[in-house]
Design a protein around this motif. Structure first.
Motif, PDB file in Angstrom:
ATOM      1  N   GLU A  53      14.504  19.830 -11.994  1.00  0.00           N
ATOM      2  CA  GLU A  53      13.785  20.647 -11.022  1.00  0.00           C
ATOM      3  C   GLU A  53      12.273  20.638 -11.246  1.00  0.00           C
ATOM      4  O   GLU A  53      11.513  21.001 -10.360  1.00  0.00           O
ATOM      5  N   ASN A  54      11.815  20.185 -12.415  1.00  0.00           N
ATOM      6  CA  ASN A  54      10.385  20.125 -12.708  1.00  0.00           C
ATOM      7  C   ASN A  54       9.756  18.775 -12.381  1.00  0.00           C
ATOM      8  O   ASN A  54       8.552  18.598 -12.561  1.00  0.00           O
ATOM      9  N   LEU A  55      10.550  17.825 -11.922  1.00  0.00           N
ATOM     10  CA  LEU A  55       9.992  16.516 -11.571  1.00  0.00           C
ATOM     11  C   LEU A  55       9.156  16.640 -10.314  1.00  0.00           C
ATOM     12  O   LEU A  55       9.455  17.423  -9.415  1.00  0.00           O
ATOM     13  N   ARG A  56       8.094  15.827 -10.270  1.00  0.00           N
ATOM     14  CA  ARG A  56       7.226  15.803  -9.099  1.00  0.00           C
ATOM     15  C   ARG A  56       6.515  14.449  -9.069  1.00  0.00           C
ATOM     16  O   ARG A  56       6.329  13.808 -10.101  1.00  0.00           O
ATOM     17  N   PRO A  57       6.097  14.012  -7.892  1.00  0.00           N
ATOM     18  CA  PRO A  57       5.451  12.707  -7.778  1.00  0.00           C
ATOM     19  C   PRO A  57       4.192  12.551  -8.615  1.00  0.00           C
ATOM     20  O   PRO A  57       3.869  11.464  -9.049  1.00  0.00           O
ATOM     21  N   ALA A  81      13.810  -1.409  -4.789  1.00  0.00           N
ATOM     22  CA  ALA A  81      14.005  -0.607  -3.577  1.00  0.00           C
ATOM     23  C   ALA A  81      13.411   0.788  -3.710  1.00  0.00           C
ATOM     24  O   ALA A  81      13.015   1.390  -2.727  1.00  0.00           O
ATOM     25  N   LEU A  82      13.323   1.300  -4.938  1.00  0.00           N
ATOM     26  CA  LEU A  82      12.860   2.667  -5.140  1.00  0.00           C
ATOM     27  C   LEU A  82      11.426   2.785  -5.645  1.00  0.00           C
ATOM     28  O   LEU A  82      10.916   3.886  -5.786  1.00  0.00           O
ATOM     29  N   GLY A  83      10.777   1.678  -5.925  1.00  0.00           N
ATOM     30  CA  GLY A  83       9.404   1.746  -6.408  1.00  0.00           C
ATOM     31  C   GLY A  83       8.878   0.397  -6.847  1.00  0.00           C
ATOM     32  O   GLY A  83       9.623  -0.574  -6.961  1.00  0.00           O
ATOM     33  N   ALA A  84       7.578   0.355  -7.127  1.00  0.00           N
ATOM     34  CA  ALA A  84       6.923  -0.877  -7.534  1.00  0.00           C
ATOM     35  C   ALA A  84       7.000  -1.108  -9.041  1.00  0.00           C
ATOM     36  O   ALA A  84       6.795  -2.217  -9.513  1.00  0.00           O
ATOM     37  N   ARG A  85       7.298  -0.070  -9.794  1.00  0.00           N
ATOM     38  CA  ARG A  85       7.376  -0.165 -11.258  1.00  0.00           C
ATOM     39  C   ARG A  85       8.618   0.580 -11.715  1.00  0.00           C
ATOM     40  O   ARG A  85       8.911   1.662 -11.224  1.00  0.00           O
ATOM     41  N   TYR A 105      11.469   5.270 -11.520  1.00  0.00           N
ATOM     42  CA  TYR A 105      10.783   4.393 -10.573  1.00  0.00           C
ATOM     43  C   TYR A 105       9.457   5.031 -10.178  1.00  0.00           C
ATOM     44  O   TYR A 105       9.398   6.204  -9.837  1.00  0.00           O
ATOM     45  N   TRP A 106       8.395   4.223 -10.213  1.00  0.00           N
ATOM     46  CA  TRP A 106       7.042   4.676  -9.919  1.00  0.00           C
ATOM     47  C   TRP A 106       6.528   3.906  -8.715  1.00  0.00           C
ATOM     48  O   TRP A 106       6.721   2.693  -8.611  1.00  0.00           O
ATOM     49  N   GLN A 107       5.857   4.600  -7.826  1.00  0.00           N
ATOM     50  CA  GLN A 107       5.260   3.984  -6.660  1.00  0.00           C
ATOM     51  C   GLN A 107       3.782   3.805  -6.928  1.00  0.00           C
ATOM     52  O   GLN A 107       3.113   4.737  -7.356  1.00  0.00           O
ATOM     53  N   ALA A 108       3.264   2.627  -6.706  1.00  0.00           N
ATOM     54  CA  ALA A 108       1.843   2.353  -6.955  1.00  0.00           C
ATOM     55  C   ALA A 108       0.980   3.126  -5.970  1.00  0.00           C
ATOM     56  O   ALA A 108       1.406   3.446  -4.869  1.00  0.00           O
ATOM     57  N   GLY A 109      -0.236   3.452  -6.424  1.00  0.00           N
ATOM     58  CA  GLY A 109      -1.201   4.085  -5.536  1.00  0.00           C
ATOM     59  C   GLY A 109      -1.018   5.576  -5.359  1.00  0.00           C
ATOM     60  O   GLY A 109      -1.492   6.135  -4.399  1.00  0.00           O
ATOM     61  N   GLY A 110      -0.344   6.228  -6.300  1.00  0.00           N
ATOM     62  CA  GLY A 110      -0.182   7.676  -6.203  1.00  0.00           C
ATOM     63  C   GLY A 110      -1.453   8.385  -6.607  1.00  0.00           C
ATOM     64  O   GLY A 110      -2.434   7.790  -7.000  1.00  0.00           O
ATOM     65  N   ASP A 111      -1.439   9.711  -6.514  1.00  0.00           N
ATOM     66  CA  ASP A 111      -2.634  10.458  -6.870  1.00  0.00           C
ATOM     67  C   ASP A 111      -2.680  10.820  -8.338  1.00  0.00           C
ATOM     68  O   ASP A 111      -3.524  11.577  -8.749  1.00  0.00           O
ATOM     69  N   ALA A 112      -1.805  10.244  -9.149  1.00  0.00           N
ATOM     70  CA  ALA A 112      -1.870  10.514 -10.583  1.00  0.00           C
ATOM     71  C   ALA A 112      -3.136   9.916 -11.178  1.00  0.00           C
ATOM     72  O   ALA A 112      -3.633  10.394 -12.172  1.00  0.00           O
ATOM     73  N   GLY A 113      -3.690   8.868 -10.558  1.00  0.00           N
ATOM     74  CA  GLY A 113      -4.867   8.235 -11.092  1.00  0.00           C
ATOM     75  C   GLY A 113      -6.102   9.112 -11.040  1.00  0.00           C
ATOM     76  O   GLY A 113      -7.020   8.948 -11.802  1.00  0.00           O
ATOM     77  N   GLY A 119      -2.247   5.932 -12.050  1.00  0.00           N
ATOM     78  CA  GLY A 119      -2.300   5.593 -10.636  1.00  0.00           C
ATOM     79  C   GLY A 119      -0.944   5.405 -10.003  1.00  0.00           C
ATOM     80  O   GLY A 119      -0.863   4.973  -8.871  1.00  0.00           O
ATOM     81  N   ALA A 120       0.125   5.721 -10.688  1.00  0.00           N
ATOM     82  CA  ALA A 120       1.467   5.570 -10.137  1.00  0.00           C
ATOM     83  C   ALA A 120       2.088   6.940  -9.928  1.00  0.00           C
ATOM     84  O   ALA A 120       1.863   7.862 -10.703  1.00  0.00           O
TER      85      ALA A 120
END
Length: 189
Positions: A53-57, A81-85, A105-113, A119-120
């Motif tokens: 429940e604590n997971l977030r993008p 299928a679920l991400g770039a990494r 699975y991590w999607q590139a270009g997220g706001d973590a950067g 950046g994922a």
């Protein structure tokens, strides 16, 4: 006054002291689960205890993986299928339930950067567990998160818990040839 115990009583007490734990380990579900967890730990499979429940993008990859320093993650770029990494590892348990593998699975270009991350953005988590413990895992999820929604996916019924940042999914029943897995998928903006 004699304080000596009768031999039959001593023998019965010794049998109970030896047989009791063995019977508990072999004949009860809790004993079998704890035996499995102990054997998996002896074989070097590490626990993966995660509050879904604590997971977030916006979770930073290094921070999340750093919490599980004993788990040997293998990370790599690629078209999934679920991400770039994808970061994957063999595990022994998930929150006290015997498990096999976890994939992040991590999607590139997220706001973590923006806050110093890589950046994922965390996009999905797949956890393969041991099918024998399906009912126990569902019961534990219901205890933790309440009653789930029941969604139809094709011919299957999936139990779904919705959180602020994503949805947790698990099949209601397992098919014979199906790999038992639990999924968390990030909610898309």
């Amino acid at each position: 006054m004699t304080l000596k115990l009768p031999k039959t009583y001593t023998l019965l007490l010794a049998i109970c002291a030896v047989a009791g734990p063995f019977i508990w380990l072999v004949l009860t579900e809790d004993g079998k689960r704890r035996s499995d967890l102990f054997l998996l730990h002896l074989l070097g499979h590490q626990p993966f205890n995660l509050a879904m429940e604590n997971l977030r993008p916006g979770l930073d990859q290094d921070d999340l993986l750093g919490q599980f320093s004993r788990v040997a993650f293998d990370c790599g770029e690629g078209a999934h299928a679920l991400g770039a990494r994808r970061c994957a590892a063999r595990i022994g348990s998930f929150n006290g339930i015997p498990a096999r593998r976890v994939e992040l699975y991590w999607q590139a270009g997220g706001d973590a950067g923006e806050d110093g991350g890589n950046g994922a953005a965390l996009n999905a988590v797949r956890l393969d567990y041991r099918g024998r413990w399906h009912a126990l895992l569902v019961a534990e999820l219901k205890t933790r998160h309440g009653e789930p929604r029941r969604d139809r996916v094709g011919e299957r019924t999936v139990l779904a818990w919705r959180f602020a940042a994503g949805t947790l999914l698990i099949p209601q029943t397992l098919g014979d040839d199906e790999t038992p897995s639990l999924m968390w998928v990030a909610r898309q903006a």
